[in-house]
Design a protein around this motif. Sequence first.
Motif, short mmCIF file in Angstrom:
data_model
loop_
_atom_site.label_atom_id
_atom_site.label_comp_id
_atom_site.label_asym_id
_atom_site.label_seq_id
_atom_site.Cartn_x
_atom_site.Cartn_y
_atom_site.Cartn_z
N TYR A 1 0.85 -1.19 0.00
CA TYR A 1 0.00 0.00 0.00
C TYR A 1 0.88 1.25 0.00
O TYR A 1 2.04 1.18 0.38
CB TYR A 1 -0.91 -0.01 1.24
N PRO A 2 0.30 2.40 -0.42
CA PRO A 2 -1.06 2.60 -0.94
C PRO A 2 -1.21 2.11 -2.37
O PRO A 2 -0.23 1.93 -3.09
CB PRO A 2 -1.24 4.12 -0.87
N HIS B 1 -5.60 2.16 1.05
CA HIS B 1 -4.42 2.32 1.90
C HIS B 1 -4.67 1.62 3.23
O HIS B 1 -5.80 1.56 3.72
CB HIS B 1 -4.11 3.79 2.14
N LYS C 1 -7.76 -0.17 7.36
CA LYS C 1 -7.70 -0.09 5.90
C LYS C 1 -8.81 0.83 5.41
O LYS C 1 -9.97 0.70 5.80
CB LYS C 1 -7.86 -1.48 5.27
#
Length: 325
Positions: A109-110, A128, A134
């Motif tokens: 992530y992101p 993200h 999350k």
Amino acid sequence: MGNVLASSVSAPPISGPMPPPNLSDQTGVSKDSPKNAPDNNPGTVEDLHKKCKDVFPTLFEGSKVMVNKALSNHFQISHTLNMTNSTPPGYRFGATYVGTNQTGPMEAYPILLGDIDPSGNMNANIIHQYNNIKAKCAAQVQDSKFVATQITTDYKGSDYTASLTLGNTDILNGSGVTVLHYLQNVMPSLALGAEMAYQYGPQIPGGEIAMMSLAGRYTGSNYVVSGSLGAAAIHACYYRKGNDNIQVGVEVETNLRLGESVCTFGYQVDLPKANMVFRGMVDTNWTVGAVLEKKLQPLPFTLGLSGMINHTKTQSRFGISLTIG
């Protein structure tokens, strides 16, 4: 369940145009055990029936050519040409960026991904994760207007997941959709939870409406039983893995208001030596469908064939796709 509600909510989730680039060459922990997330977490209510749903084929019509190009380990673009009568045909350009905060060998992530066509119609997604939280943001633009927006936040505890989703929120007109999810592991193999959806706005009779449903999932050694029960619908799924090559799933959806029920049987056959995956389905509406995916090695090509026929309605749809890269 989970997709911003069943019969009365009008903010469907917006999926991304393509998967993130392959990050398996980088070092990380297991994908099933993200960093700072507990092993006993039951997942989200939105993914309650995911095991069974993944067995069913994704049918398509017409012809499609997609070219994927990974510019780096973190950035990928795609070109898609779609020729069909069921969806708007034409060309779409897609892009995906994956960040450096890695939580697994295939998960980082992101994530920023989206696609756009020559007319400016666009789908955009941002995902993200920070520790156990999350966040997912999605938006869809058509004719220079936001036609759908959705923000979802998941919190993963030691043995539970709590989620909040806001869909199509319009502060000026006083309308939108709010969905709350909660899923708890009461036993190592049993998870129970609930979903509550609240929709408000001038277009709703009485100005607002609320619905609640219960959810549960039992996971065995090679099978998964999941179900959800609400005031308007019942949804039940059964998934079983026969061996490394065969998986089957049965789904029953009942609309209590209309007094209608549909049962769907699906199966997936993996043939690794032939580089081929076959998915098929048949339901009680006499619809039969199948999708065949064949990797044309050593070339980086994947050929897809799709077919669907309904004998009682004398309807049929056929499709062919080619993915490069």
